[in-house]
Design a protein around this motif. Sequence first.
Motif, short mmCIF file in Angstrom:
data_model
loop_
_atom_site.label_atom_id
_atom_site.label_comp_id
_atom_site.label_asym_id
_atom_site.label_seq_id
_atom_site.Cartn_x
_atom_site.Cartn_y
_atom_site.Cartn_z
N MET A 174 0.97 -1.24 -0.08
CA MET A 174 -0.12 0.20 -0.08
C MET A 174 0.96 1.15 -0.04
O MET A 174 0.46 2.24 -0.57
CB MET A 174 -0.90 0.10 1.06
N SER A 175 1.98 1.28 0.84
CA SER A 175 2.80 2.54 1.03
C SER A 175 3.52 2.60 -0.39
O SER A 175 3.70 3.72 -1.00
CB SER A 175 3.85 2.41 2.15
N ARG A 176 3.60 1.15 -0.85
CA ARG A 176 4.47 1.40 -2.30
C ARG A 176 3.51 2.24 -3.34
O ARG A 176 4.09 3.11 -4.22
CB ARG A 176 5.01 0.27 -2.79
N PHE A 177 2.32 1.82 -3.48
CA PHE A 177 1.33 2.31 -4.40
C PHE A 177 1.10 3.76 -3.98
O PHE A 177 1.34 4.63 -4.93
CB PHE A 177 -0.08 1.63 -4.21
N ARG A 178 1.19 4.06 -3.06
CA ARG A 178 0.83 5.68 -2.49
C ARG A 178 2.06 6.53 -2.73
O ARG A 178 1.75 7.69 -3.15
CB ARG A 178 0.45 5.73 -0.85
N SER A 179 3.19 5.92 -2.72
CA SER A 179 4.56 6.73 -3.08
C SER A 179 4.59 6.87 -4.71
O SER A 179 4.89 7.96 -5.00
CB SER A 179 5.63 6.15 -2.37
N ARG A 180 4.09 5.87 -5.35
CA ARG A 180 4.13 5.99 -6.48
C ARG A 180 2.98 6.89 -7.37
O ARG A 180 3.18 7.72 -8.25
CB ARG A 180 3.92 4.62 -7.49
N TYR A 181 1.73 6.66 -6.86
CA TYR A 181 0.60 7.35 -7.31
C TYR A 181 0.31 8.75 -6.65
O TYR A 181 -0.04 9.66 -7.29
CB TYR A 181 -0.76 6.44 -7.08
N GLY A 182 0.68 8.91 -5.36
CA GLY A 182 0.42 9.91 -4.69
C GLY A 182 -0.52 10.09 -3.65
O GLY A 182 -0.65 10.94 -3.09
N ASP A 183 -1.48 9.09 -3.66
CA ASP A 183 -2.66 9.04 -2.99
C ASP A 183 -3.01 7.60 -2.73
O ASP A 183 -2.38 6.66 -3.14
CB ASP A 183 -3.69 10.04 -3.61
N GLN A 184 -4.20 7.37 -2.27
CA GLN A 184 -4.85 6.44 -1.81
C GLN A 184 -5.48 5.55 -2.97
O GLN A 184 -5.98 6.51 -3.98
CB GLN A 184 -5.97 6.36 -0.73
N PRO A 185 -5.51 4.14 -3.22
CA PRO A 185 -6.38 3.57 -4.14
C PRO A 185 -7.72 3.99 -4.43
O PRO A 185 -8.30 4.03 -5.52
CB PRO A 185 -6.17 2.14 -3.94
N LEU A 186 -8.39 4.44 -3.14
CA LEU A 186 -9.74 4.78 -3.46
C LEU A 186 -9.86 6.41 -4.24
O LEU A 186 -10.84 6.39 -4.96
CB LEU A 186 -10.57 5.13 -2.05
N HIS A 187 -8.89 7.17 -4.32
CA HIS A 187 -8.81 8.10 -5.19
C HIS A 187 -8.69 7.61 -6.49
O HIS A 187 -9.33 8.42 -7.34
CB HIS A 187 -7.67 9.05 -4.64
N LEU A 188 -7.92 6.91 -6.70
CA LEU A 188 -7.59 6.57 -8.17
C LEU A 188 -8.93 5.95 -8.63
O LEU A 188 -9.49 6.16 -9.81
CB LEU A 188 -6.59 5.58 -8.43
N ILE A 189 -9.77 5.16 -7.94
CA ILE A 189 -11.03 4.62 -8.36
C ILE A 189 -11.97 5.59 -8.69
O ILE A 189 -12.87 5.60 -9.60
CB ILE A 189 -11.53 3.43 -7.46
N ALA A 190 -12.16 6.60 -7.86
CA ALA A 190 -12.91 7.93 -7.79
C ALA A 190 -12.72 8.58 -9.16
O ALA A 190 -13.56 8.98 -9.95
CB ALA A 190 -12.86 8.86 -6.63
#
Length: 183
Positions: free
Chosen positions: A1-17
Amino acid sequence: MSRFRSRYGDQPLHLIAVVITFAIAGYALTRIVASPEPISFALYFAGAIVAHDLVAFPLYSALHRLAGHAGSRVRLGRATINYVRVPAILSAFGFVVWFPLILRLDTQRYLADTGNEPPSYLGRWLALTAALFLVSGIAYTIRLRRGRPRGPAKGPPGPRSPRSGAAGPVEPEGPRASEPDAR
């Protein structure tokens, strides 16, 4: 999760939205392009942007300043002004959306589209406006009642707060619950 957050910049829920939002916007765009008059929609949309930026934004900015100045004169906080601002804005949006029917400017088109005479949109808009202000007034009354003590104060009044002049909380004498007992 922290790896995704560091690459994307926010939580997966934000990307889904964001993906869902783009999907809805893409669907709306396909419906507009497939409509019989996409150019008229584009002109309407461009006109709405210009009208907002040149008319509505300066107007509600000036009203915001006036409300701030009036609120500071009678010592109202921002939260109190919002109990008038929110129903006024919602009522104004309702007027902007239905003004041809409220002012009975477009009755022939309504009759042609529905086969019925248009009802009194003015009365309905006024009832909606009254209901919005009524609900806002009730919410404000509840807020005021929750802020006041229900019964007479028991015990001596506490020290005065330097900011508001009101009695502050009374500190109990003796050790605090978090401090060890000094016996």
